[in-house]
Design a protein around this motif. Structure first.
Motif, PDB file in Angstrom:
ATOM      1  N   SER A 148      24.480  -2.718  22.858  1.00 26.82           N
ATOM      2  CA  SER A 148      24.689  -1.418  23.474  1.00 26.82           C
ATOM      3  C   SER A 148      25.740  -0.631  22.699  1.00 26.82           C
ATOM      4  CB  SER A 148      25.133  -1.586  24.931  1.00 26.82           C
ATOM      5  OG  SER A 148      25.334  -0.347  25.550  1.00 26.82           O
ATOM      6  N   ALA A 149      25.399   0.584  22.309  1.00 31.03           N
ATOM      7  CA  ALA A 149      26.356   1.468  21.645  1.00 31.03           C
ATOM      8  C   ALA A 149      27.131   2.253  22.691  1.00 31.03           C
ATOM      9  CB  ALA A 149      25.636   2.419  20.697  1.00 31.03           C
ATOM     10  N   ALA A 150      28.341   2.686  22.340  1.00 28.03           N
ATOM     11  CA  ALA A 150      29.164   3.460  23.272  1.00 28.03           C
ATOM     12  C   ALA A 150      28.499   4.793  23.579  1.00 28.03           C
ATOM     13  CB  ALA A 150      30.551   3.684  22.677  1.00 28.03           C
ATOM     14  N   ASN A 151      28.576   5.182  24.856  1.00 28.43           N
ATOM     15  CA  ASN A 151      28.054   6.474  25.311  1.00 28.43           C
ATOM     16  C   ASN A 151      26.579   6.661  24.965  1.00 28.43           C
ATOM     17  OD1 ASN A 151      30.684   7.316  26.234  1.00 28.43           O
ATOM     18  ND2 ASN A 151      31.205   7.654  24.078  1.00 28.43           N
ATOM     19  N   ALA A 152      25.819   5.573  25.051  1.00 30.81           N
ATOM     20  CA  ALA A 152      24.401   5.635  24.708  1.00 30.81           C
ATOM     21  C   ALA A 152      23.593   4.778  25.670  1.00 30.81           C
ATOM     22  CB  ALA A 152      24.170   5.179  23.273  1.00 30.81           C
ATOM     23  N   VAL A 153      22.293   5.024  25.681  1.00 31.21           N
ATOM     24  CA  VAL A 153      21.351   4.290  26.523  1.00 31.21           C
ATOM     25  C   VAL A 153      20.229   3.771  25.637  1.00 31.21           C
ATOM     26  CG1 VAL A 153      19.694   4.471  28.421  1.00 31.21           C
ATOM     27  CG2 VAL A 153      21.875   5.682  28.559  1.00 31.21           C
ATOM     28  N   ASP A 154      19.805   2.518  25.859  1.00 32.23           N
ATOM     29  CA  ASP A 154      18.654   1.956  25.154  1.00 32.23           C
ATOM     30  C   ASP A 154      17.433   2.017  26.065  1.00 32.23           C
ATOM     31  OD1 ASP A 154      20.322   1.326  23.036  1.00 32.23           O
ATOM     32  OD2 ASP A 154      20.694  -0.711  23.738  1.00 32.23           O
ATOM     33  N   TYR A 155      16.298   2.423  25.485  1.00 31.73           N
ATOM     34  CA  TYR A 155      15.059   2.533  26.254  1.00 31.73           C
ATOM     35  C   TYR A 155      14.009   1.556  25.723  1.00 31.73           C
ATOM     36  CZ  TYR A 155      16.594   6.822  28.599  1.00 31.73           C
ATOM     37  OH  TYR A 155      17.269   7.737  29.372  1.00 31.73           O
ATOM     38  N   TYR A 156      13.273   0.950  26.668  1.00 34.32           N
ATOM     39  CA  TYR A 156      12.171   0.058  26.332  1.00 34.32           C
ATOM     40  C   TYR A 156      10.964   0.442  27.181  1.00 34.32           C
ATOM     41  CZ  TYR A 156      15.876  -2.631  24.148  1.00 34.32           C
ATOM     42  OH  TYR A 156      16.935  -3.001  23.366  1.00 34.32           O
ATOM     43  N   LYS A 157       9.788   0.222  26.614  1.00 38.43           N
ATOM     44  CA  LYS A 157       8.543   0.586  27.281  1.00 38.43           C
ATOM     45  C   LYS A 157       7.627  -0.621  27.342  1.00 38.43           C
ATOM     46  CE  LYS A 157       4.493   3.591  26.476  1.00 38.43           C
ATOM     47  NZ  LYS A 157       3.919   4.602  25.548  1.00 38.43           N
ATOM     48  N   GLY A 224      29.522  -1.391  21.342  1.00 38.89           N
ATOM     49  CA  GLY A 224      30.006  -2.012  20.120  1.00 38.89           C
ATOM     50  C   GLY A 224      29.423  -3.395  19.940  1.00 38.89           C
ATOM     51  N   GLY A 225      29.831  -4.053  18.857  1.00 34.12           N
ATOM     52  CA  GLY A 225      29.256  -5.335  18.489  1.00 34.12           C
ATOM     53  C   GLY A 225      29.367  -6.423  19.540  1.00 34.12           C
ATOM     54  N   GLU A 226      30.419  -6.373  20.370  1.00 35.96           N
ATOM     55  CA  GLU A 226      30.601  -7.414  21.387  1.00 35.96           C
ATOM     56  C   GLU A 226      29.939  -7.053  22.711  1.00 35.96           C
ATOM     57  OE1 GLU A 226      34.394  -9.637  21.410  1.00 35.96           O
ATOM     58  OE2 GLU A 226      35.089  -8.116  19.992  1.00 35.96           O
ATOM     59  N   HIS A 227      29.203  -5.930  22.737  1.00 31.56           N
ATOM     60  CA  HIS A 227      28.458  -5.523  23.930  1.00 31.56           C
ATOM     61  C   HIS A 227      26.963  -5.774  23.679  1.00 31.56           C
ATOM     62  CE1 HIS A 227      32.283  -3.595  24.708  1.00 31.56           C
ATOM     63  NE2 HIS A 227      31.903  -3.364  25.940  1.00 31.56           N
ATOM     64  N   PHE A 228      26.621  -7.043  23.564  1.00 30.79           N
ATOM     65  CA  PHE A 228      25.244  -7.423  23.273  1.00 30.79           C
ATOM     66  C   PHE A 228      24.568  -7.940  24.546  1.00 30.79           C
ATOM     67  CE2 PHE A 228      28.185 -10.862  22.250  1.00 30.79           C
ATOM     68  CZ  PHE A 228      27.667 -11.927  22.955  1.00 30.79           C
ATOM     69  N   TYR A 229      23.240  -8.068  24.488  1.00 32.07           N
ATOM     70  CA  TYR A 229      22.493  -8.513  25.656  1.00 32.07           C
ATOM     71  C   TYR A 229      21.184  -9.174  25.241  1.00 32.07           C
ATOM     72  CZ  TYR A 229      20.038  -4.039  24.862  1.00 32.07           C
ATOM     73  OH  TYR A 229      19.349  -2.998  24.294  1.00 32.07           O
ATOM     74  N   ARG A 230      20.629  -9.926  26.184  1.00 33.61           N
ATOM     75  CA  ARG A 230      19.289 -10.497  26.050  1.00 33.61           C
ATOM     76  C   ARG A 230      18.473 -10.013  27.245  1.00 33.61           C
ATOM     77  NH1 ARG A 230      17.865 -14.911  22.938  1.00 33.61           N
ATOM     78  NH2 ARG A 230      16.752 -15.917  24.677  1.00 33.61           N
TER      79      ARG A 230
END
Length: 291
Positions: A148-157, A224-230
């Motif tokens: 996850s980047a700062a002040n951003a949203v990730d989208y998946y479909k 940032g780099g330490e804000h990762f997810y699965r």
């Protein structure tokens, strides 16, 4: 005649020596591991892994708490190890779960970081995917390794059929990420169906055939780099709990599983988890004699 100063002088000298020794030791470099990218992989696969951290000079090996997970440095075209790049092999018989990984380098063995083994297909996030129009398309039965980047949203479909029960889970804190994940599920028109705040399972039954969108971001929009997810999106089974929760070593008994999408499971009347219907399935489980 000795004065008080003469008696205190040896103690003062000793204190100075100890203080200097502690100061020197505190400044010695020590290998510290911050992230593994990606933070996991599928059993039976080989994963290209990148490390970040502090004092990782001459990192030559990664040790994982399951012997079926082995790693070796990634080599460049000249046959030389690439800095902080590894190839990690996961044996097919490694059970799904979270394992501890440590890196060994010039300045010792690092702290541990989580490495996850799963049984679904895995993909890495492909940017840009910060708008609905650029949403990354994924298939049901997939794990996405993202950051996850700062002040951003990730989208998946993803595409689902009417009546399909889709389960979405976003791992963060349990795998040593700093991210507090928020996951929102909408349809193509922007109508919100489900929302998961700071982790937890998102349970969704598709009302119609079509495309659906997942929006993933940090609760306070940090990144940032330490804000990762699965991020796992599946129609497979999920167990909420089992009863009885224990058994005698070396015995075979019947146990009742409670969860969602259990193959052959039946709905439990009056039993809901966060407003979602729970199913039950009776199974025989043989417990090992030497647990």
């Amino acid at each position: 005649m000795k004065t008080l100063k003469h008696f205190l002088l040896p103690f003062a000298v000793f204190g100075c020596v100890v203080g200097l020794a502690l100061s020197a030791s505190a400044q010695l470099p020590a290998t510290r591991l911050s992230t593994l990218v990606p933070p996991g992989g599928k059993a039976g696969s080989t994963v290209e892994l990148s490390l970040t951290g502090v004092d990782l000079e001459a990192a030559t090996q990664i040790y994982v708490s399951n012997p079926g997970i082995t790693a070796k440095p990634k080599l460049n075209a000249a046959g030389q190890p690439e800095a902080n790049q590894f190839t990690i092999a996961i044996a097919p018989n490694v059970p799904p779960g979270v394992y501890e990984a440590r890196v060994a380098g010039r300045f010792g063995i690092s702290n541990s970081r989580a490495f996850v083994v799963g049984d679904l297909a895995e993909v890495n996030e492909k940017a840009p995917n910060n708008t609905v129009a650029t949403a990354m398309e994924i298939a049901l039965g997939t794990v996405v390794n993202g950051t996850s980047a700062a002040n951003a949203v990730d989208y998946y479909k993803f595409t689902a059929k009417k009546g399909q029960r889709v389960l979405v889970d976003c791992q963060t804190k349990s795998i040593d990420s700093r991210m507090d994940a928020v996951v929102v599920l909408n349809d193509a028109e922007g109508n919100e169906f489900e929302r998961s705040r700071r982790g937890g399972l998102l349970d969704f039954t598709a009302p119609a055939d079509g495309a659906y969108f997942l929006k993933v971001h940090d609760f306070t929009f940090k990144g940032g780099g330490e804000h990762f997810y699965r991020l796992t999106v599946k129609t497979g089974p999920h167990i909420d709990f089992i009863f009885p929760p224990s058994g005698l070593a070396g015995t075979k008994s019947k146990y009742t599983l409670y969860g969602r999408n259990l193959p052959g499971g039946t709905p439990v009347k009056g039993l809901m988890v966060e407003g979602k219907q729970v199913e039950q399935l009776v199974v025989d489980i043989e417990l090992p004699g030497d647990p």
